[in-house]
Design an enzyme around this catalytic site. Structure first.
Site, PDB file in Angstrom:
ATOM      1  N   ASN A 274      -1.918  -0.001   6.907  1.00  0.00           N
ATOM      2  CA  ASN A 274      -1.446  -1.306   7.374  1.00  0.00           C
ATOM      3  C   ASN A 274      -0.613  -2.065   6.327  1.00  0.00           C
ATOM      4  O   ASN A 274      -0.557  -3.283   6.326  1.00  0.00           O
ATOM      5  CB  ASN A 274      -2.612  -2.145   7.918  1.00  0.00           C
ATOM      6  CG  ASN A 274      -3.699  -2.380   6.880  1.00  0.00           C
ATOM      7  OD1 ASN A 274      -3.557  -1.988   5.736  1.00  0.00           O
ATOM      8  ND2 ASN A 274      -4.765  -3.047   7.288  1.00  0.00           N
TER       9      ASN A 274
ATOM     10  N   THR B 113      -5.763  -7.509  10.333  1.00  0.00           N
ATOM     11  CA  THR B 113      -6.030  -6.196   9.729  1.00  0.00           C
ATOM     12  C   THR B 113      -5.557  -5.056  10.630  1.00  0.00           C
ATOM     13  O   THR B 113      -4.936  -4.110  10.165  1.00  0.00           O
ATOM     14  CB  THR B 113      -7.549  -6.053   9.471  1.00  0.00           C
ATOM     15  OG1 THR B 113      -7.997  -7.177   8.712  1.00  0.00           O
ATOM     16  CG2 THR B 113      -7.864  -4.773   8.727  1.00  0.00           C
TER      17      THR B 113
ATOM     18  N   PHE C  41     -15.511   3.153   6.944  1.00  0.00           N
ATOM     19  CA  PHE C  41     -14.125   3.504   6.634  1.00  0.00           C
ATOM     20  C   PHE C  41     -13.853   3.583   5.128  1.00  0.00           C
ATOM     21  O   PHE C  41     -12.723   3.854   4.708  1.00  0.00           O
ATOM     22  CB  PHE C  41     -13.158   2.499   7.283  1.00  0.00           C
ATOM     23  CG  PHE C  41     -13.424   1.055   6.916  1.00  0.00           C
ATOM     24  CD1 PHE C  41     -12.942   0.511   5.734  1.00  0.00           C
ATOM     25  CD2 PHE C  41     -14.159   0.243   7.769  1.00  0.00           C
ATOM     26  CE1 PHE C  41     -13.192  -0.807   5.390  1.00  0.00           C
ATOM     27  CE2 PHE C  41     -14.413  -1.083   7.436  1.00  0.00           C
ATOM     28  CZ  PHE C  41     -13.927  -1.607   6.237  1.00  0.00           C
TER      29      PHE C  41
ATOM     30  N   LYS D 248       0.832  -1.206   0.000  1.00  0.00           N
ATOM     31  CA  LYS D 248       0.000   0.000   0.000  1.00  0.00           C
ATOM     32  C   LYS D 248       0.877   1.272   0.000  1.00  0.00           C
ATOM     33  O   LYS D 248       2.097   1.196   0.197  1.00  0.00           O
ATOM     34  CB  LYS D 248      -0.921  -0.037   1.225  1.00  0.00           C
ATOM     35  CG  LYS D 248      -1.973  -1.168   1.168  1.00  0.00           C
ATOM     36  CD  LYS D 248      -2.922  -1.084   2.367  1.00  0.00           C
ATOM     37  CE  LYS D 248      -4.014  -2.144   2.305  1.00  0.00           C
ATOM     38  NZ  LYS D 248      -4.979  -2.011   3.439  1.00  0.00           N
TER      39      LYS D 248
ATOM     40  N   HIS E  61      -2.158  -5.354   1.311  1.00  0.00           N
ATOM     41  CA  HIS E  61      -3.445  -5.997   1.035  1.00  0.00           C
ATOM     42  C   HIS E  61      -3.155  -7.423   0.579  1.00  0.00           C
ATOM     43  O   HIS E  61      -2.159  -7.671  -0.085  1.00  0.00           O
ATOM     44  CB  HIS E  61      -4.195  -5.266  -0.083  1.00  0.00           C
ATOM     45  CG  HIS E  61      -5.350  -6.067  -0.613  1.00  0.00           C
ATOM     46  ND1 HIS E  61      -6.586  -6.055  -0.005  1.00  0.00           N
ATOM     47  CD2 HIS E  61      -5.430  -6.956  -1.646  1.00  0.00           C
ATOM     48  CE1 HIS E  61      -7.386  -6.892  -0.669  1.00  0.00           C
ATOM     49  NE2 HIS E  61      -6.712  -7.451  -1.666  1.00  0.00           N
TER      50      HIS E  61
ATOM     51  N   ARG F  28      -1.984 -14.433   4.017  1.00  0.00           N
ATOM     52  CA  ARG F  28      -2.726 -13.820   5.121  1.00  0.00           C
ATOM     53  C   ARG F  28      -1.961 -14.017   6.441  1.00  0.00           C
ATOM     54  O   ARG F  28      -1.950 -13.130   7.297  1.00  0.00           O
ATOM     55  CB  ARG F  28      -4.138 -14.421   5.241  1.00  0.00           C
ATOM     56  CG  ARG F  28      -5.035 -14.224   4.026  1.00  0.00           C
ATOM     57  CD  ARG F  28      -5.498 -12.811   3.814  1.00  0.00           C
ATOM     58  NE  ARG F  28      -6.183 -12.254   4.969  1.00  0.00           N
ATOM     59  CZ  ARG F  28      -6.809 -11.068   4.954  1.00  0.00           C
ATOM     60  NH1 ARG F  28      -6.835 -10.331   3.834  1.00  0.00           N
ATOM     61  NH2 ARG F  28      -7.392 -10.609   6.021  1.00  0.00           N
TER      62      ARG F  28
ATOM     63  N   GLU G 187      -9.275 -10.365  -8.137  1.00  0.00           N
ATOM     64  CA  GLU G 187      -8.306  -9.288  -7.876  1.00  0.00           C
ATOM     65  C   GLU G 187      -7.075  -9.403  -8.779  1.00  0.00           C
ATOM     66  O   GLU G 187      -6.521  -8.388  -9.205  1.00  0.00           O
ATOM     67  CB  GLU G 187      -7.915  -9.297  -6.400  1.00  0.00           C
ATOM     68  CG  GLU G 187      -9.075  -8.878  -5.499  1.00  0.00           C
ATOM     69  CD  GLU G 187      -8.739  -8.921  -4.016  1.00  0.00           C
ATOM     70  OE1 GLU G 187      -9.614  -8.546  -3.216  1.00  0.00           O
ATOM     71  OE2 GLU G 187      -7.606  -9.322  -3.646  1.00  0.00           O
TER      72      GLU G 187
ATOM     73  N   TYR H 217     -12.253  -1.847  -4.002  1.00  0.00           N
ATOM     74  CA  TYR H 217     -12.784  -2.021  -2.647  1.00  0.00           C
ATOM     75  C   TYR H 217     -14.312  -1.896  -2.612  1.00  0.00           C
ATOM     76  O   TYR H 217     -14.884  -1.619  -1.552  1.00  0.00           O
ATOM     77  CB  TYR H 217     -12.141  -1.012  -1.693  1.00  0.00           C
ATOM     78  CG  TYR H 217     -10.753  -1.423  -1.230  1.00  0.00           C
ATOM     79  CD1 TYR H 217     -10.574  -2.544  -0.417  1.00  0.00           C
ATOM     80  CD2 TYR H 217      -9.616  -0.704  -1.584  1.00  0.00           C
ATOM     81  CE1 TYR H 217      -9.309  -2.932   0.022  1.00  0.00           C
ATOM     82  CE2 TYR H 217      -8.341  -1.074  -1.152  1.00  0.00           C
ATOM     83  CZ  TYR H 217      -8.209  -2.192  -0.346  1.00  0.00           C
ATOM     84  OH  TYR H 217      -6.966  -2.576   0.094  1.00  0.00           O
TER      85      TYR H 217
ATOM     86  N   ARG I  42       2.182  -6.770   9.440  1.00  0.00           N
ATOM     87  CA  ARG I  42       1.425  -5.678  10.063  1.00  0.00           C
ATOM     88  C   ARG I  42       1.850  -5.441  11.505  1.00  0.00           C
ATOM     89  O   ARG I  42       1.942  -4.284  11.944  1.00  0.00           O
ATOM     90  CB  ARG I  42      -0.065  -5.966   9.945  1.00  0.00           C
ATOM     91  CG  ARG I  42      -0.572  -5.684   8.519  1.00  0.00           C
ATOM     92  CD  ARG I  42      -1.891  -6.300   8.254  1.00  0.00           C
ATOM     93  NE  ARG I  42      -2.557  -5.771   7.060  1.00  0.00           N
ATOM     94  CZ  ARG I  42      -3.686  -6.254   6.583  1.00  0.00           C
ATOM     95  NH1 ARG I  42      -4.289  -7.279   7.177  1.00  0.00           N
ATOM     96  NH2 ARG I  42      -4.231  -5.746   5.498  1.00  0.00           N
TER      97      ARG I  42
HETATM   98  P1  GDP Z   1      -7.806  -6.916   5.064  1.00  0.00           P
HETATM   99  O1  GDP Z   1      -8.253  -8.005   4.112  1.00  0.00           O
HETATM  100  O2  GDP Z   1      -7.131  -7.438   6.302  1.00  0.00           O
HETATM  101  O3  GDP Z   1      -7.001  -5.836   4.381  1.00  0.00           O
HETATM  102  O4  GDP Z   1      -9.140  -6.209   5.586  1.00  0.00           O
HETATM  103  P2  GDP Z   1     -10.512  -5.848   4.839  1.00  0.00           P
HETATM  104  O5  GDP Z   1     -10.527  -6.365   3.421  1.00  0.00           O
HETATM  105  O6  GDP Z   1     -11.625  -6.244   5.742  1.00  0.00           O
HETATM  106  O7  GDP Z   1     -10.501  -4.267   4.796  1.00  0.00           O
HETATM  107  C1  GDP Z   1      -9.760  -3.556   3.822  1.00  0.00           C
HETATM  108  C2  GDP Z   1      -8.981  -2.462   4.501  1.00  0.00           C
HETATM  109  O8  GDP Z   1      -9.913  -1.538   5.060  1.00  0.00           O
HETATM  110  C3  GDP Z   1      -8.130  -2.922   5.682  1.00  0.00           C
HETATM  111  O9  GDP Z   1      -6.851  -3.368   5.299  1.00  0.00           O
HETATM  112  C4  GDP Z   1      -8.060  -1.679   6.541  1.00  0.00           C
HETATM  113  O10 GDP Z   1      -7.038  -0.789   6.095  1.00  0.00           O
HETATM  114  C5  GDP Z   1      -9.406  -1.054   6.309  1.00  0.00           C
HETATM  115  N1  GDP Z   1     -10.321  -1.451   7.394  1.00  0.00           N
HETATM  116  C6  GDP Z   1     -10.940  -2.646   7.561  1.00  0.00           C
HETATM  117  N2  GDP Z   1     -11.700  -2.662   8.669  1.00  0.00           N
HETATM  118  C7  GDP Z   1     -11.563  -1.424   9.216  1.00  0.00           C
HETATM  119  C8  GDP Z   1     -12.102  -0.811  10.378  1.00  0.00           C
HETATM  120  O11 GDP Z   1     -12.875  -1.396  11.142  1.00  0.00           O
HETATM  121  N3  GDP Z   1     -11.715   0.492  10.611  1.00  0.00           N
HETATM  122  C9  GDP Z   1     -10.878   1.162   9.779  1.00  0.00           C
HETATM  123  N4  GDP Z   1     -10.536   2.428  10.077  1.00  0.00           N
HETATM  124  N5  GDP Z   1     -10.341   0.603   8.678  1.00  0.00           N
HETATM  125  C10 GDP Z   1     -10.681  -0.673   8.398  1.00  0.00           C
END
Ligand code: GDP
Length: 143
Positions: free
Chosen positions: A114, A93, A59, A11, A117, A87, A128, A51, A104
């Site tokens: 973070n 996350t 968010f 990222k 992805h 993962r 993707e 996304y 992370r």
């Molecule tokens: P990942 O697969 O671990 O990247 O998580 P997700 O696909 O659920 O979410 C995509 C991205 O959105 C994450 O990497 C975070 O940067 C952000 N994100 C997800 N959940 C939250 C949340 O509860 N709060 C905030 N601020 N950001 C979030």
């Protein structure tokens, strides 16, 4: 364990902080092969589409803003059980909840920034990968 492919992104925070090599080293040490890679700047439309599943989440706007804030590197990782393995290497996350030794936990500064992805399942990995790469741009190892 079958050989799989998964889509990974370093990222904008990871690129800006000059830790691309640290992230790539962790992929390689886990046995994940980088079989396609490209640096690019996501447009607003790209980030919103990529996304799109999170469109209704609180968010979403911040996520799109962050993902378009600077260049990213997209890569296809290949290896046995690559989707789950990536993962594991990434960690949770929220970096505060991530296991020590994961990207992370070790490198990320917040849940918003973070570093990486990674696709979360076979169907999303296929979608993707196709979002960023043509089949001819993917180069599985021959040795
Ligand atoms: P990942 O697969 O671990 O990247 O998580 P997700 O696909 O659920 O979410 C995509 C991205 O959105 C994450 O990497 C975070 O940067 C952000 N994100 C997800 N959940 C939250 C949340 O509860 N709060 C905030 N601020 N950001 C979030």
């Amino acid at each position: 364990m079958p050989v799989e492919r998964t889509l990974s992104i370093v990222k904008p925070d990871g690129v800006a902080r000059n830790i691309i090599g640290d992230v790539y080293r962790r992929f390689e040490q886990a046995g994940l092969r980088i079989i396609a890679a490209r640096m690019l700047q996501l447009s607003q439309a790209d980030a919103e589409a990529f996304y799109g599943v999170h469109r209704e989440r609180p968010f979403y706007k911040d996520l799109v803003k962050f993902m378009t804030s600077g260049p990213v590197i997209v890569q296809v990782l290949e290896g046995e059980g690559a989707i789950a393995k990536n993962r594991d290497v990434m960690g949770a996350t929220d970096p505060k909840k991530a296991t020590l030794g994961t990207i992370r936990a070790d490198l990320a500064t917040s849940i918003d920034e973070n570093v990486v992805h990674g696709s979360d399942a076979a169907d999303t990995a296929a979608r993707e990968i196709a979002f960023f790469f043509r089949e001819t741009e993917i180069c599985p190892r021959t040795r």
